[in-house]
Motif scaffolding. Structure first.
Motif, PDB file in Angstrom:
ATOM      1  N   VAL A   1     -41.604 -38.238-119.549  1.00  0.00           N
ATOM      2  CA  VAL A   1     -42.992 -38.689-119.648  1.00  0.00           C
ATOM      3  C   VAL A   1     -43.226 -39.998-118.883  1.00  0.00           C
ATOM      4  O   VAL A   1     -44.317 -40.213-118.333  1.00  0.00           O
ATOM      5  N   LYS A   2     -42.231 -40.851-118.814  1.00  0.00           N
ATOM      6  CA  LYS A   2     -42.427 -42.101-118.069  1.00  0.00           C
ATOM      7  C   LYS A   2     -42.670 -41.815-116.591  1.00  0.00           C
ATOM      8  O   LYS A   2     -43.533 -42.445-115.958  1.00  0.00           O
ATOM      9  N   GLU A   3     -41.955 -40.849-116.041  1.00  0.00           N
ATOM     10  CA  GLU A   3     -42.159 -40.480-114.640  1.00  0.00           C
ATOM     11  C   GLU A   3     -43.569 -39.918-114.430  1.00  0.00           C
ATOM     12  O   GLU A   3     -44.181 -40.134-113.384  1.00  0.00           O
ATOM     13  N   VAL A   4     -44.073 -39.196-115.439  1.00  0.00           N
ATOM     14  CA  VAL A   4     -45.431 -38.652-115.341  1.00  0.00           C
ATOM     15  C   VAL A   4     -46.452 -39.785-115.248  1.00  0.00           C
ATOM     16  O   VAL A   4     -47.282 -39.824-114.333  1.00  0.00           O
ATOM     17  N   VAL A   5     -46.416 -40.723-116.195  1.00  0.00           N
ATOM     18  CA  VAL A   5     -47.441 -41.774-116.202  1.00  0.00           C
ATOM     19  C   VAL A   5     -47.276 -42.732-115.019  1.00  0.00           C
ATOM     20  O   VAL A   5     -48.264 -43.305-114.549  1.00  0.00           O
ATOM     21  N   GLU A   6     -46.064 -42.889-114.541  1.00  0.00           N
ATOM     22  CA  GLU A   6     -45.849 -43.740-113.354  1.00  0.00           C
ATOM     23  C   GLU A   6     -46.489 -43.138-112.106  1.00  0.00           C
ATOM     24  O   GLU A   6     -46.873 -43.869-111.183  1.00  0.00           O
ATOM     25  N   ASN A   7     -46.621 -41.821-112.091  1.00  0.00           N
ATOM     26  CA  ASN A   7     -47.093 -41.143-110.888  1.00  0.00           C
ATOM     27  C   ASN A   7     -48.516 -40.611-110.988  1.00  0.00           C
ATOM     28  O   ASN A   7     -49.026 -40.047-110.021  1.00  0.00           O
ATOM     29  N   LEU A   8     -49.167 -40.794-112.118  1.00  0.00           N
ATOM     30  CA  LEU A   8     -50.559 -40.368-112.234  1.00  0.00           C
ATOM     31  C   LEU A   8     -51.450 -41.255-111.355  1.00  0.00           C
ATOM     32  O   LEU A   8     -51.284 -42.472-111.335  1.00  0.00           O
ATOM     33  N   THR A   9     -52.383 -40.650-110.679  1.00  0.00           N
ATOM     34  CA  THR A   9     -53.285 -41.391-109.797  1.00  0.00           C
ATOM     35  C   THR A   9     -54.709 -41.432-110.333  1.00  0.00           C
ATOM     36  O   THR A   9     -55.619 -41.870-109.635  1.00  0.00           O
ATOM     37  N   ILE A  10     -54.905 -40.941-111.556  1.00  0.00           N
ATOM     38  CA  ILE A  10     -56.216 -40.995-112.209  1.00  0.00           C
ATOM     39  C   ILE A  10     -56.060 -41.746-113.533  1.00  0.00           C
ATOM     40  O   ILE A  10     -54.945 -41.881-114.046  1.00  0.00           O
TER      41      ILE A  10
ATOM     42  N   LEU B   1     -46.404 -49.918-131.747  1.00  0.00           N
ATOM     43  CA  LEU B   1     -44.976 -50.131-131.996  1.00  0.00           C
ATOM     44  C   LEU B   1     -44.137 -49.122-131.226  1.00  0.00           C
ATOM     45  O   LEU B   1     -43.184 -49.480-130.527  1.00  0.00           O
ATOM     46  N   ASN B   2     -44.490 -47.849-131.357  1.00  0.00           N
ATOM     47  CA  ASN B   2     -43.673 -46.809-130.739  1.00  0.00           C
ATOM     48  C   ASN B   2     -43.766 -46.819-129.217  1.00  0.00           C
ATOM     49  O   ASN B   2     -42.773 -46.555-128.527  1.00  0.00           O
ATOM     50  N   LEU B   3     -44.941 -47.145-128.697  1.00  0.00           N
ATOM     51  CA  LEU B   3     -45.052 -47.274-127.245  1.00  0.00           C
ATOM     52  C   LEU B   3     -44.261 -48.474-126.741  1.00  0.00           C
ATOM     53  O   LEU B   3     -43.654 -48.433-125.672  1.00  0.00           O
TER      54      LEU B   3
ATOM     55  N   LEU C   1     -43.345 -47.778-123.024  1.00  0.00           N
ATOM     56  CA  LEU C   1     -44.537 -47.125-122.487  1.00  0.00           C
ATOM     57  C   LEU C   1     -45.809 -47.944-122.690  1.00  0.00           C
ATOM     58  O   LEU C   1     -46.842 -47.649-122.090  1.00  0.00           O
ATOM     59  N   LEU C   2     -45.751 -48.978-123.515  1.00  0.00           N
ATOM     60  CA  LEU C   2     -46.959 -49.729-123.858  1.00  0.00           C
ATOM     61  C   LEU C   2     -47.690 -50.295-122.636  1.00  0.00           C
ATOM     62  O   LEU C   2     -48.932 -50.232-122.586  1.00  0.00           O
ATOM     63  N   PRO C   3     -47.002 -50.843-121.631  1.00  0.00           N
ATOM     64  CA  PRO C   3     -47.732 -51.399-120.481  1.00  0.00           C
ATOM     65  C   PRO C   3     -48.633 -50.377-119.785  1.00  0.00           C
ATOM     66  O   PRO C   3     -49.653 -50.757-119.197  1.00  0.00           O
ATOM     67  N   PHE C   4     -48.285 -49.115-119.857  1.00  0.00           N
ATOM     68  CA  PHE C   4     -49.089 -48.081-119.196  1.00  0.00           C
ATOM     69  C   PHE C   4     -50.389 -47.796-119.957  1.00  0.00           C
ATOM     70  O   PHE C   4     -51.345 -47.278-119.381  1.00  0.00           O
ATOM     71  N   PHE C   5     -50.411 -48.115-121.258  1.00  0.00           N
ATOM     72  CA  PHE C   5     -51.541 -47.733-122.100  1.00  0.00           C
ATOM     73  C   PHE C   5     -52.290 -48.935-122.684  1.00  0.00           C
ATOM     74  O   PHE C   5     -53.254 -48.746-123.420  1.00  0.00           O
ATOM     75  N   GLU C   6     -51.858 -50.134-122.358  1.00  0.00           N
ATOM     76  CA  GLU C   6     -52.501 -51.329-122.904  1.00  0.00           C
ATOM     77  C   GLU C   6     -53.994 -51.311-122.597  1.00  0.00           C
ATOM     78  O   GLU C   6     -54.412 -51.115-121.459  1.00  0.00           O
ATOM     79  N   GLY C   7     -54.798 -51.483-123.652  1.00  0.00           N
ATOM     80  CA  GLY C   7     -56.249 -51.470-123.491  1.00  0.00           C
ATOM     81  C   GLY C   7     -56.875 -50.101-123.560  1.00  0.00           C
ATOM     82  O   GLY C   7     -58.113 -49.982-123.592  1.00  0.00           O
ATOM     83  N   ASN C   8     -56.057 -49.061-123.595  1.00  0.00           N
ATOM     84  CA  ASN C   8     -56.558 -47.687-123.626  1.00  0.00           C
ATOM     85  C   ASN C   8     -55.893 -46.898-124.756  1.00  0.00           C
ATOM     86  O   ASN C   8     -55.364 -45.803-124.543  1.00  0.00           O
TER      87      ASN C   8
END
Length: 211
Positions: free
Chosen positions: A92-101, A116-118, A123-130
């Motif tokens: 999943v980390k590779e997925v969110v690293e490569n999403l362009t939307i 906590l779990n992110l 994974l938290l930096p990818f979803f912070e604020g969202n």
């Protein structure tokens, strides 16, 4: 080019491999109260269910109200178990690293649990604020409100978004809200998702290709 402009991820079972940990804690606590629940059966029957539903089920099994501190103790016990055992879903980390939307997470869990779990799984930096929690709006799947809120906040219409879910209640919530929904089936023990999801996939590294 993908027709989707935003991806809405469920959290448990889609981003992080947490459901067996959480249900294991719940079963242990329930059995201490005399519920006599089986872990394997509970993993199937409680997957994706709102916590209030789980508490009602346990209360019926023991034929009395749960202790007033049951949920608070459950959160303490699960947070400890998460810190020791939680892992991201493979790939999943590779997925969110490569999403362009744009993308976000919309979960039935409390926001502090999601964060906590992110955080533990990096994974938290990818979803912070969202981060969108059902607890904030007091509406739970299979009601569509959590996905509608997430889409609106992200600035998109339901038909412009794709939801990624691993539970039948989540798939139905997305469909009710007018979203396409891809069912992640790695832990679809009852083979429930394929008949109802827009598409299904069994490995997270397949998702980018499907988009």
């Amino acid at each position: 080019m993908s027709k989707y402009k935003c991806i809405i991820f469920d959290c448990d079972g889609v981003l992080i491999d947490s459901e067996s940990i959480a249900i294991g804690v719940l079963v242990d606590m329930a059995n201490h109260l005399g519920a006599n629940m089986n872990f394997e059966e509970s993993l199937i029957s409680l997957k994706g269910k709102a916590f209030n539903h789980c508490m009602e089920l346990i209360s019926k099994r023991i034929n009395k109200p749960l202790p007033i501190n049951f949920e608070a103790d459950y959160r303490i016990n699960t947070f400890e178990a998460f810190r020791e055992n939680i892992q991201p879903i493979k790939g999943v980390k590779e997925v969110v690293e490569n999403l362009t939307i744009p993308f976000c997470v919309a979960s039935s869990g409390p926001e502090n649990k999601i964060r906590l779990n992110l955080e533990i799984t990096s994974l938290l930096p990818f979803f912070e604020g969202n981060i969108f929690s059902c607890y904030t709006i007091q509406k739970w799947k299979p009601e569509p409100d959590i996905f509608l809120w997430a889409a609106d906040t992200m600035g998109f219409k339901p038909q412009e978004c794709l939801v990624i879910e691993d539970s039948i209640s989540g798939v139905r919530a997305a469909k009710t809200g007018g979203f396409d929904v891809f069912g992640y089936t790695e832990h679809d023990y009852n083979n429930e998702l394929q008949p109802e999801a827009t598409k299904t996939f069994d490995r997270m590294d397949k998702l980018l290709g499907l988009l």
